[in-house]
Scaffold this motif. Structure first.
Motif, mmCIF file in Angstrom:
data_model
loop_
_atom_site.group_PDB
_atom_site.id
_atom_site.type_symbol
_atom_site.label_atom_id
_atom_site.label_comp_id
_atom_site.label_asym_id
_atom_site.label_seq_id
_atom_site.Cartn_x
_atom_site.Cartn_y
_atom_site.Cartn_z
ATOM 1 N N LEU A 91 0.812 -1.213 0.000
ATOM 2 C CA LEU A 91 0.000 0.000 0.000
ATOM 3 C C LEU A 91 0.843 1.261 0.000
ATOM 4 O O LEU A 91 0.343 2.352 -0.304
ATOM 5 C CB LEU A 91 -0.929 0.006 1.219
ATOM 6 N N GLY A 92 2.108 1.130 0.369
ATOM 7 C CA GLY A 92 2.979 2.307 0.413
ATOM 8 C C GLY A 92 2.657 3.253 1.545
ATOM 9 O O GLY A 92 2.773 4.476 1.403
ATOM 10 N N VAL A 93 2.241 2.688 2.688
ATOM 11 C CA VAL A 93 1.920 3.520 3.843
ATOM 12 C C VAL A 93 2.819 3.128 5.012
ATOM 13 O O VAL A 93 3.268 1.981 5.105
ATOM 14 C CB VAL A 93 0.434 3.373 4.246
ATOM 15 N N PRO A 94 3.098 4.061 5.939
ATOM 16 C CA PRO A 94 3.889 3.725 7.125
ATOM 17 C C PRO A 94 3.187 2.671 7.970
ATOM 18 O O PRO A 94 1.952 2.623 8.027
ATOM 19 C CB PRO A 94 3.990 5.060 7.870
ATOM 20 N N CYS A 95 3.985 1.846 8.621
ATOM 21 C CA CYS A 95 3.421 0.722 9.362
ATOM 22 C C CYS A 95 4.159 0.562 10.680
ATOM 23 O O CYS A 95 5.388 0.683 10.720
ATOM 24 C CB CYS A 95 3.566 -0.546 8.526
ATOM 25 N N THR A 96 3.426 0.316 11.766
ATOM 26 C CA THR A 96 4.041 -0.028 13.046
ATOM 27 C C THR A 96 3.455 -1.356 13.523
ATOM 28 O O THR A 96 2.309 -1.692 13.210
ATOM 29 C CB THR A 96 3.803 1.047 14.109
ATOM 30 N N ILE A 97 4.254 -2.104 14.268
ATOM 31 C CA ILE A 97 3.812 -3.380 14.855
ATOM 32 C C ILE A 97 3.943 -3.240 16.363
ATOM 33 O O ILE A 97 5.050 -3.112 16.892
ATOM 34 C CB ILE A 97 4.669 -4.566 14.372
ATOM 35 N N GLN A 98 2.819 -3.242 17.061
ATOM 36 C CA GLN A 98 2.817 -3.103 18.509
ATOM 37 C C GLN A 98 2.410 -4.424 19.155
ATOM 38 O O GLN A 98 1.465 -5.070 18.709
ATOM 39 C CB GLN A 98 1.850 -2.003 18.942
ATOM 40 N N VAL A 99 3.110 -4.800 20.207
ATOM 41 C CA VAL A 99 2.857 -6.075 20.883
ATOM 42 C C VAL A 99 1.990 -5.847 22.115
ATOM 43 O O VAL A 99 2.247 -4.928 22.906
ATOM 44 C CB VAL A 99 4.180 -6.746 21.281
ATOM 45 N N ARG A 100 0.967 -6.663 22.243
ATOM 46 C CA ARG A 100 0.100 -6.671 23.423
ATOM 47 C C ARG A 100 -0.122 -8.118 23.853
ATOM 48 O O ARG A 100 0.071 -9.046 23.072
ATOM 49 C CB ARG A 100 -1.267 -6.046 23.112
ATOM 50 N N ARG A 101 -0.533 -8.314 25.087
ATOM 51 C CA ARG A 101 -0.984 -9.638 25.504
ATOM 52 C C ARG A 101 -2.207 -10.017 24.688
ATOM 53 O O ARG A 101 -3.028 -9.168 24.351
ATOM 54 C CB ARG A 101 -1.364 -9.636 26.992
ATOM 55 N N PHE A 102 -2.333 -11.315 24.374
ATOM 56 C CA PHE A 102 -3.414 -11.746 23.498
ATOM 57 C C PHE A 102 -4.772 -11.325 24.040
ATOM 58 O O PHE A 102 -5.651 -10.899 23.284
ATOM 59 C CB PHE A 102 -3.366 -13.269 23.301
ATOM 60 N N ASP A 103 -4.954 -11.439 25.358
ATOM 61 C CA ASP A 103 -6.265 -11.122 25.933
ATOM 62 C C ASP A 103 -6.555 -9.631 25.977
ATOM 63 O O ASP A 103 -7.665 -9.221 26.335
ATOM 64 C CB ASP A 103 -6.395 -11.733 27.336
ATOM 65 N N LEU A 104 -5.570 -8.794 25.600
ATOM 66 C CA LEU A 104 -5.767 -7.344 25.592
ATOM 67 C C LEU A 104 -5.829 -6.762 24.185
ATOM 68 O O LEU A 104 -5.961 -5.547 24.024
ATOM 69 C CB LEU A 104 -4.645 -6.659 26.373
ATOM 70 N N LEU A 105 -5.749 -7.612 23.170
ATOM 71 C CA LEU A 105 -5.667 -7.114 21.800
ATOM 72 C C LEU A 105 -6.927 -6.351 21.386
ATOM 73 O O LEU A 105 -6.847 -5.216 20.895
ATOM 74 C CB LEU A 105 -5.406 -8.268 20.836
ATOM 75 N N THR A 106 -8.088 -6.968 21.537
ATOM 76 C CA THR A 106 -9.307 -6.282 21.097
ATOM 77 C C THR A 106 -9.619 -5.090 21.993
ATOM 78 O O THR A 106 -10.148 -4.075 21.524
ATOM 79 C CB THR A 106 -10.505 -7.247 21.063
ATOM 80 N N GLU A 107 -9.271 -5.179 23.275
ATOM 81 C CA GLU A 107 -9.461 -4.026 24.164
ATOM 82 C C GLU A 107 -8.602 -2.850 23.700
ATOM 83 O O GLU A 107 -9.052 -1.698 23.689
ATOM 84 C CB GLU A 107 -9.089 -4.409 25.597
ATOM 85 N N SER A 108 -7.360 -3.154 23.291
ATOM 86 C CA SER A 108 -6.476 -2.095 22.788
ATOM 87 C C SER A 108 -7.034 -1.499 21.501
ATOM 88 O O SER A 108 -6.948 -0.293 21.270
ATOM 89 C CB SER A 108 -5.079 -2.660 22.551
ATOM 90 N N LEU A 109 -7.611 -2.346 20.661
ATOM 91 C CA LEU A 109 -8.234 -1.860 19.433
ATOM 92 C C LEU A 109 -9.418 -0.960 19.764
ATOM 93 O O LEU A 109 -9.587 0.111 19.163
ATOM 94 C CB LEU A 109 -8.684 -3.049 18.580
ATOM 95 N N ASP A 110 -10.219 -1.370 20.722
ATOM 96 C CA ASP A 110 -11.383 -0.572 21.125
ATOM 97 C C ASP A 110 -10.960 0.799 21.655
ATOM 98 O O ASP A 110 -11.686 1.784 21.494
ATOM 99 C CB ASP A 110 -12.188 -1.309 22.203
#
Length: 285
Positions: A91-110
Motif C-alpha cells: 500500500l505504500g503507507v507507514p506501518c508499526t507493529i505493537q505487541v500486546r498480551r493476546f487477551d488485551l488485543l481487542t481491548e487495545s483496538l477498542d
C-alpha cells in the motif's frame, strides 16, 4: 477453495512482482507443499483511496510461533508480522507493529491504541458482529500425524478402525474424532505436548491436531524427524473454524478495503507463497 503447489526448492521459481502467481509444478511429488489460496483469480481488486489510510498501526502478540513471536533481538517476527509488513509495503503507507498480551488485543483496538489486529484471531460470529473483518488469509485445518515407520496410508474412519488416536482433551479435534472415528480407540491428553509425547513413545498410533502447529513441530528439532502427516487436511468449519482474518474497528471501511486489496495483490504477485513457505516449510495441507 483454490490451491497452489510448490516446494521450498521452488522458491526461486516464484513469479517476480507484477507477474501471475505460481499455478503449479510439473512432475509434482507427494513431498511437495501445498500452498492455499483464498482469492478468486477472476476478481480484480480496485486500488482504494489511501488518503483515508495514512498509516496502519498493527497490534499483535509475541508468544504464538510461527505466527507471531519475539525474535532474537526481541522484535516481533513470524507469519502474521511478515503479512502485516508486506501489506504496508504494497500500500505504500507507514506501518508499526505493537505487541500486546493476546487477551488485551481487542481491548487495545477498542481504545484506539491501534488500527488493526493481526494475531491469528479466529473468525467467529461475535468477531463479525463487533468488528470489521478482512478477507480470510489463512485457514488452519486439522491433520493426522503418524510415525514414519507405521504402516498406514490413509486417514479415513475405515483405515483407522481399531487404531488409537491421540487428541487434546476438550479440543475440537477430540470432538471431531469422537463423532466421526467411532471405531478407533480415542485417547485424550491434557495438552498438545503430552499428546505428541504419546505419539513419539508409541503409546498411540496417530495424533489428530492443529495442522499449522503440527507442521511447525514436524519441521523443528523437537520432533526429531519422527513423524509425518497422514492423509489430507480436515477443514470442517463447524469444528475448526472459518480461518484467520485481520480485525479492525467498526466503521473503518476504507482500511478494510485497503487491506483486502493488498492481500489479493500479495497473492497475485507470489509474495504470499514466499511468506507461507517461510513460515510453514512442512506445509499445513
Amino acid at each position: 477453495m483454490l490451491f497452489l503447489v510448490a516446494t521450498a526448492a521452488l522458491l526461486a521459481m516464484l513469479p517476480a512482482r507484477g507477474q501471475a502467481p505460481l499455478a503449479g509444478a510439473e512432475g509434482a511429488t507427494p513431498s511437495q507443499v501445498t500452498i492455499p489460496s483464498y482469492w478468486d483469480p477472476r476478481r480484480r481488486s480496485e486500488r482504494v483511496d489511501l488518503t483515508r489510510v495514512p498509516q496502519i498501526r498493527f497490534l499483535t502478540e509475541d508468544d504464538f510461533p510461527p505466527f507471531n513471536f519475539a525474535g532474537p533481538d526481541g522484535r516481533p517476527v513470524g507469519f502474521n508480522v511478515d503479512i502485516a509488513r508486506a501489506i504496508c509495503e504494497e500500500l505504500g503507507v507507514p506501518c508499526t507493529i505493537q505487541v500486546r498480551r493476546f487477551d488485551l488485543l481487542t481491548e487495545s483496538l477498542d481504545r484506539n491504541a491501534g488500527d488493526a489486529v493481526i494475531a491469528s484471531l479466529a473468525i467467529s460470529p461475535d468477531i463479525r458482529r463487533r468488528y470489521e473483518v478482512s478477507d480470510r488469509y489463512l485457514e488452519t485445518p486439522a491433520r493426522f500425524l503418524i510415525r514414519r515407520d507405521t504402516r498406514l496410508t490413509e486417514a479415513t474412519p475405515e483405515a483407522l478402525a481399531g487404531r488409537s488416536i491421540a487428541t487434546v482433551q476438550g479440543s475440537a479435534h477430540e470432538a471431531y474424532v469422537t463423532q466421526f472415528f467411532r471405531l478407533s480407540a480415542r485417547r485424550s491428553y491434557p495438552d498438545i505436548e503430552a499428546a505428541r509425547r504419546a505419539l513419539l513413545e508409541r503409546d498411540v498410533d496417530v495424533l489428530f491436531a492443529d495442522g499449522a502447529a503440527s507442521g511447525f513441530w514436524l519441521a523443528g528439532e523437537a520432533s526429531a524427524g519422527c513423524c509425518s502427516f497422514l492423509g489430507g487436511a480436515f477443514t470442517e468449519s463447524r469444528y475448526f473454524g472459518e480461518g484467520l482474518a485481520i480485525v479492525m474497528r467498526r466503521g473503518n471501511d476504507p482500511l478494510r478495503r485497503a487491506i483486502n486489496h493488498a492481500l489479493q495483490r500479495l497473492w497475485e504477485k507470489g509474495t504470499y507463497a514466499e511468506l507461507y513457505l517461510k513460515a510453514f516449510p512442512a506445509g499445513i495441507y
